[in-house]
Design a protein around this motif. Structure first.
Motif, short mmCIF file in Angstrom:
data_model
loop_
_atom_site.label_atom_id
_atom_site.label_comp_id
_atom_site.label_asym_id
_atom_site.label_seq_id
_atom_site.Cartn_x
_atom_site.Cartn_y
_atom_site.Cartn_z
N GLY A 355 10.02 7.81 6.54
CA GLY A 355 9.19 7.42 7.68
C GLY A 355 8.04 6.50 7.34
O GLY A 355 7.44 5.89 8.25
N LEU A 356 7.69 6.36 6.08
CA LEU A 356 6.56 5.49 5.71
C LEU A 356 6.98 4.03 5.79
O LEU A 356 7.99 3.64 5.18
CB LEU A 356 6.07 5.83 4.31
N GLU A 357 6.22 3.24 6.54
CA GLU A 357 6.54 1.83 6.75
C GLU A 357 5.36 0.95 6.39
O GLU A 357 4.20 1.33 6.61
CB GLU A 357 6.92 1.58 8.22
N VAL A 358 5.67 -0.22 5.85
CA VAL A 358 4.64 -1.21 5.53
C VAL A 358 4.39 -2.07 6.77
O VAL A 358 5.30 -2.72 7.29
CB VAL A 358 5.06 -2.10 4.35
N VAL A 359 3.16 -2.06 7.27
CA VAL A 359 2.80 -2.87 8.42
C VAL A 359 2.33 -4.25 7.98
O VAL A 359 2.70 -5.28 8.55
CB VAL A 359 1.70 -2.18 9.24
N LYS A 360 1.53 -4.29 6.92
CA LYS A 360 0.96 -5.56 6.49
C LYS A 360 0.56 -5.47 5.02
O LYS A 360 0.04 -4.45 4.56
CB LYS A 360 -0.27 -5.91 7.32
N ILE A 361 0.82 -6.56 4.28
CA ILE A 361 0.29 -6.74 2.94
C ILE A 361 -0.23 -8.17 2.87
O ILE A 361 0.52 -9.12 3.08
CB ILE A 361 1.34 -6.51 1.84
N GLU A 362 -1.50 -8.32 2.60
CA GLU A 362 -2.07 -9.66 2.48
C GLU A 362 -3.07 -9.69 1.34
O GLU A 362 -3.59 -8.65 0.92
CB GLU A 362 -2.74 -10.09 3.80
N ARG A 363 -3.33 -10.89 0.88
CA ARG A 363 -4.32 -11.11 -0.19
C ARG A 363 -5.43 -11.96 0.41
O ARG A 363 -5.33 -13.19 0.44
CB ARG A 363 -3.67 -11.75 -1.40
N PRO A 364 -6.50 -11.34 0.89
CA PRO A 364 -7.42 -12.01 1.81
C PRO A 364 -8.37 -13.01 1.20
O PRO A 364 -8.88 -13.87 1.90
CB PRO A 364 -8.20 -10.83 2.41
N ASN A 365 -8.68 -12.91 -0.08
CA ASN A 365 -9.72 -13.76 -0.65
C ASN A 365 -9.09 -14.69 -1.67
O ASN A 365 -8.78 -14.29 -2.79
CB ASN A 365 -10.82 -12.91 -1.29
N ILE A 366 -8.94 -15.95 -1.30
CA ILE A 366 -8.23 -16.90 -2.16
C ILE A 366 -9.00 -17.17 -3.44
O ILE A 366 -8.42 -17.48 -4.49
CB ILE A 366 -7.97 -18.22 -1.39
N THR A 367 -10.32 -17.03 -3.41
CA THR A 367 -11.12 -17.29 -4.61
C THR A 367 -10.86 -16.25 -5.70
O THR A 367 -11.16 -16.50 -6.87
CB THR A 367 -12.61 -17.31 -4.28
N GLN A 368 -10.33 -15.10 -5.35
CA GLN A 368 -10.01 -14.06 -6.33
C GLN A 368 -8.57 -14.17 -6.84
O GLN A 368 -8.08 -13.27 -7.52
CB GLN A 368 -10.25 -12.67 -5.73
N MET A 369 -7.90 -15.27 -6.49
CA MET A 369 -6.59 -15.61 -7.04
C MET A 369 -5.54 -14.53 -6.81
O MET A 369 -4.68 -14.27 -7.65
CB MET A 369 -6.70 -15.93 -8.54
N GLY A 370 -5.63 -13.88 -5.66
CA GLY A 370 -4.62 -12.91 -5.28
C GLY A 370 -4.80 -11.54 -5.87
O GLY A 370 -3.92 -10.67 -5.69
N THR A 371 -5.91 -11.27 -6.54
CA THR A 371 -6.10 -9.95 -7.15
C THR A 371 -6.60 -8.91 -6.16
O THR A 371 -6.53 -7.71 -6.46
CB THR A 371 -7.08 -10.04 -8.33
N LEU A 372 -7.12 -9.33 -5.01
CA LEU A 372 -7.50 -8.39 -3.95
C LEU A 372 -6.33 -8.25 -2.98
O LEU A 372 -5.77 -9.26 -2.54
CB LEU A 372 -8.75 -8.87 -3.21
N VAL A 373 -6.00 -7.02 -2.64
CA VAL A 373 -4.82 -6.77 -1.80
C VAL A 373 -5.23 -5.86 -0.63
O VAL A 373 -5.83 -4.80 -0.84
CB VAL A 373 -3.69 -6.09 -2.61
N TRP A 374 -4.89 -6.30 0.59
CA TRP A 374 -5.12 -5.52 1.81
C TRP A 374 -3.76 -4.96 2.25
O TRP A 374 -2.80 -5.71 2.42
CB TRP A 374 -5.71 -6.41 2.89
N VAL A 375 -3.68 -3.63 2.43
CA VAL A 375 -2.41 -2.98 2.77
C VAL A 375 -2.61 -2.12 4.01
O VAL A 375 -3.62 -1.41 4.13
CB VAL A 375 -1.92 -2.10 1.61
N GLU A 376 -1.65 -2.19 4.94
CA GLU A 376 -1.63 -1.31 6.11
C GLU A 376 -0.26 -0.63 6.17
O GLU A 376 0.77 -1.30 6.10
CB GLU A 376 -1.90 -2.08 7.41
N LEU A 377 -0.29 0.69 6.33
CA LEU A 377 0.93 1.49 6.41
C LEU A 377 0.88 2.37 7.64
O LEU A 377 -0.20 2.65 8.19
CB LEU A 377 1.07 2.37 5.16
#
Length: 383
Positions: A355-377
């Motif tokens: 039942g667990l579903e991924v709603v969104k995965i994004e890397r919001p801050n381009i200056t951090q070169m993708g090391t910050l990750v925003w996840v919604e489940l």
């Protein structure tokens, strides 16, 4: 005789008149002729001087610029560009060198240390650590992301691995205040907290969070907490409850069964959280996939959301190589594996958890070169 003399007199007078007319007419005719023959002389007029011009005088020719003039005009941007180029060059050289070295710790040794906070973050060091994060988090854009994350918190909220409570000041506490005051919560309200449960493995971190919570929620200043001591073998399970159990701080491990929200109208087995928040927690637990599966058991199916802000591997191999090289030292100091692949862990948890579903995965801050990750489940409704 008289008549003849009169005639002679009349003739003499007429002759004199004619003579006089002839004599007087001659100069007039002469003057007329002279006037016709004399050329007219035009009057000479002096030309007026032109009005003075109001235009400014032409500028003097420019002087040749010297090197000193050029330096005075451009020293600031040149110095900034030189410093930036030097820092970028140092970073590139360091990451290239790190990428060619293998990390002395393999993937398996991440889990040899149990979940917890290192000794450097206990006692008074926990509060000092919290203060030292203010400037780096603002500079890296994490403060802005915390505000965005807290704005999504609504209803019954669980914050896992809350640490020193750096998200508390950004939550909307108005529904809870209205509920405590006996007022009816507005039906138009779309966000805001009606009950809050904060959980962390560190008692010292929770104490810093408690102080921040008292400042953030004014009713807590006059409220004595209800203390529940630990009943677990690992000395976890202690609890502080405030405001008729609507605010709770719980000392517990994220791998243990999670407490349900405080909802008087529902049984504990059926009570679920509307929102589960976690910031930088998957990096410091022994089994991230198991923790995500654990969260899925207490979130409300369908409308409930699990929202995570994490850090880990980024877009570039150079950056990831630097994270791998220093992973051991970073864990020893902060209790955090900053080189985990967050996206891979989340996708693995979604595959293994029914039942667990991924709603969104994004890397919001381009200056951090993708090391910050925003996840919604979310957890899907059962048919």
């Amino acid at each position: 005789m008289i008549a003849s003399s009169c005639g002679l007199t009349f003739r003499a007078a007429r002759s004199q008149w004619r003579f006089a007319s002839t004599v007087s007419g001659a100069p007039r005719a002469a003057r007329t002729a002279s006037n016709r023959l004399t050329p007219k002389v035009s009057r000479v007029y002096k030309s007026k001087p032109p009005p003075a011009s109001t235009a400014p005088p032409p500028p003097p020719p420019p002087k040749a610029e010297t090197l000193l003039d050029l330096w005075r005009a451009t020293w600031l941007p040149l110095t900034g560009a030189a410093l930036l180029a030097g820092a970028l060059g140092f970073y590139i050289v360091g990451t290239v060198a790190a990428s060619f070295k293998t990390c002395p710790c393999s993937e398996l040794c991440e889990h040899t240390s149990p979940t917890g906070r290192p000794p450097a973050l206990t006692g008074d060091n926990a509060e000092q650590f919290d203060k030292e994060l203010n400037l780096p988090e603002w500079w890296m854009g994490i403060t802005k992301l915390r505000k965005r994350l807290a704005g999504r918190a609504t209803g019954h909220v669980l914050e896992l691995a809350m640490g020193t409570g750096r998200n508390l000041e950004y939550y909307n506490w108005e529904p809870l205040k209205e509920r405590l005051a006996g007022e009816t919560v507005s039906g138009k309200r779309t966000n805001g907290i009606t009950s809050f449960t904060g959980l962390d493995i560190s008692v010292d971190m929770l104490d810093v969070a408690r102080k921040r919570l008292v400042k953030t929620v004014p009713p807590m200043a006059d409220c004595a907490p209800i203390v529940k001591s630990s009943t677990m073998a690992d000395h976890t399970g202690g609890r502080l409850s405030f405001l008729d159990d609507q605010l709770r701080l719980i000392h517990s491990d994220a791998h243990h069964p999670l407490p349900p929200p405080s909802t008087p109208s529902a049984t504990p087995s059926s009570a679920k959280y509307d929102t589960i928040i976690q910031t930088f927690g998957l990096c410091s637990v022994s089994d991230p996939v198991a923790v995500l599966s654990n969260l899925a058991t207490v979130v409300k199916p369908g409308s409930g959301r699990i929202i995570l802000l994490e850090h880990g591997k980024g877009w570039f191999c150079l950056v990831n190589g630097l994270l791998d090289k220093n992973a051991n030292q970073h864990f020893d100091k902060y209790g955090c594996w900053w080189n985990r692949d967050i996206q891979a862990l989340v996708e693995e948890a979604a595959r293994k958890t029914p039942g667990l579903e991924v709603v969104k995965i994004e890397r919001p801050n381009i200056t951090q070169m993708g090391t910050l990750v925003w996840v919604e489940l979310r957890v899907a409704d059962k048919p």
